[in-house]
Design an enzyme around this catalytic site. Structure first.
Site, short mmCIF file in Angstrom:
data_model
loop_
_atom_site.label_atom_id
_atom_site.label_comp_id
_atom_site.label_asym_id
_atom_site.label_seq_id
_atom_site.Cartn_x
_atom_site.Cartn_y
_atom_site.Cartn_z
N TYR A 242 0.85 -1.14 -0.15
CA TYR A 242 -0.14 -0.10 -0.07
C TYR A 242 0.89 1.38 -0.06
CZ TYR A 242 -3.92 -2.86 1.05
OH TYR A 242 -5.01 -4.13 0.83
N GLU B 172 -11.46 -11.60 10.80
CA GLU B 172 -12.08 -11.51 9.24
C GLU B 172 -11.80 -12.95 8.59
OE1 GLU B 172 -9.80 -8.03 7.61
OE2 GLU B 172 -11.69 -6.96 7.90
#
Ligand code: FAD
Length: 407
Positions: free
Chosen positions: A13, A170
């Site tokens: 990122y 998650e």
């Protein structure tokens, strides 16, 4: 003005956004930009739990670096970084050596196993496309073997996830959603499947809002997830995991232990001789290393103190992206001899998915969201990043648009 040689390490990122910004803001006569990454693609780390559970294809998570960078402005080198020699302004790659005037370190994180016996050798992790694929294939293989074997071995369909933080939770959400599909495909009764989460704190998602934590537990328990909190993982073997709770040790027979409870900064930083704090470089306000004024550090390799909370900001994609914007601005200022700006993370919110159709989160500092609204918000966050990185073309190619709940 002398043309500066800017080298960016890591296309995560932080690295990707830094390069994207630099290629827009710098002229070709003022800088040569080189991006180095081990793969020819950038992957969205925040989607890896979906790849690991098999609820999304790997191709969806991967973005070809050459589709994002401007070939006239950025040289891309696919190679492995071995070490940095900051005093000599050199980076040692597996196949060559690079010189730089300005360096950006964005090499991300590694899994931390805290010397727990057997974890490094036998536990699965979710930290890149390759090991997410290994986990997915291993899960499916065990369903296939369970279906065929005469004497059923419950350990094959017992999945233990160590860590009830964001990554663990998650993944649990995705795995719980994938299990019915795998049961149908391999003709396995769902009663044979156990998904167990082991968390060291007294609650999952420590530090998160209590009401949201309760919602998350209910949502996952309704899909068959079992929680063991306040329990410390002690040992992992290929066929079992041992944990301790209230001083008592318990062994769970399992062929699948997933370790999702610890990350640390890429060890290249420490091994290259930088002064570190918790394995990271504690950066100055302008995102530079305090030791080398031509070295910028971003993402999970950088440590920034949150003075209000008295502890470092957590390693997140959100912060990595924000940092890269400041770093790109400051590199431009650095090579143009202009004033740099200070950086402070602006936490816009935190959303954790509980599978495709459920999520929890806190946005705008304190507004709680859950269920469908939170899943929409999660997709907006993902799509916003794609838009920032590669514009509408990338968004249309990779974006998540299925925002309506299934009925
Ligand atoms: P990364 O994105 O990890 O990128 C590092 C890059 O460097 C990679 O491309 C890697 O291949 C490359 N690299 C590493 N070593 C070398 C080498 N030796 N040579 C060459 N290249 C190398 N954060 C959020 O904000 N929201 C979330 O919802 C969220 N969910 C997450 C879910 C999961 C499953 C995981 C694992 C993490 C999640 N995070 C989330 C955390 C977030 O993904 C990280 O904080 C973020 O990826 C850090 O970005 P980065 O640029 O520092 O590094």
């Amino acid at each position: 003005m002398e043309k500066k040689n800017i080298v960016v390490l890591g296309a995560g990122y932080g690295g990707m956004m830094t390069v994207t910004k630099l290629q827009r803001s710098l002229r070709t006569d003022e800088a040569k930009i080189t991006l180095v990454n081990i793969n020819e693609y950038h992957y969205q780390t925040t989607w890896l739990h979906q790849n690991a559970a098999g609820t999304i294809r790997d191709e969806r998570t991967k973005i070809r670096i050459k589709d994002i960078i401007h070939p006239q402005k950025v040289d891309f080198i696919q190679d492995k970084v071995l070490s940095i020699q900051p005093k000599e302004k050199k980076v040692m790659l597996e196949n060559t050596v690079l010189d730089y005037d300005v360096l950006v370190i964005g090499l991300g994180f590694e899994v931390a196993t805290f010397d727990i016996p057997g974890l490094e050798e036998h536990a699965f992790t979710i930290n890149n496309i390759k090991n997410a694929r290994q986990l997915r294939e291993h899960i499916e293989h065990n369903f296939a073997v369970f279906h065929k074997e005469e004497e059923k071995n419950p350990a094959r369909l017992t999945f233990v996830i160590g860590g009830g933080g964001f990554t663990g939770i998650e993944f649990l959400g995705e795995l719980a959603n994938r299990v019915p599909e795998l049961c149908e495909k391999y003709n396995v009764d769902k009663q044979n499947v156990r998904i167990i989460n082991i968390e060291g704190s007294s609650t999952i998602l420590p530090g998160f809002d209590e009401q949201l934590v309760e919602y998350a537990m209910n949502s996952l328990e309704a899909r068959g997830v079992e929680f063991i909190t306040g329990a410390i993982l002690k040992e992992c073997t290929p066929t079992s995991v041992l944990f301790e709770k209230h001083g008592m040790q318990t062994k769970i027979p399992t062929y699948t232990t997933v370790w999702a409870a610890g990350v640390k900064a890429n060890s290249i930083i420490k091994e290259s001789g930088f002064t570190t704090n918790q394995g990271k470089i504690e950066v100055n306000n302008d995102m530079r290393s305090p030791e080398y004024d031509n070295v910028f550090v971003i993402g999970d390799c950088a440590l920034i103190m949150d003075f209000e909370k008295g502890k470092p900001y957590p390693p997140t994609a959100q912060i990595a992206i924000q940092e890269s914007e400041a770093v790109a601005y400051n590199i431009k200022a650095y090579i143009r001899n202009q004033e740099m700006e200070g950086f402070k993370p602006n936490i816009l919110g935190t959303v954790a998915s509980l599978g495709e159709q459920d999520a929890i989160g806190v946005i705008f500092k304190s507004k709680k969201i859950l269920g469908w609204k939170a899943t929409v918000m999660k997709k907006i966050i993902d799509n916003r990043y794609l838009l920032k990185l590669g514009g509408f073309r990338l968004l249309l190619k990779k974006g998540k648009f299925n925002i309506f709940p299934r009925v």
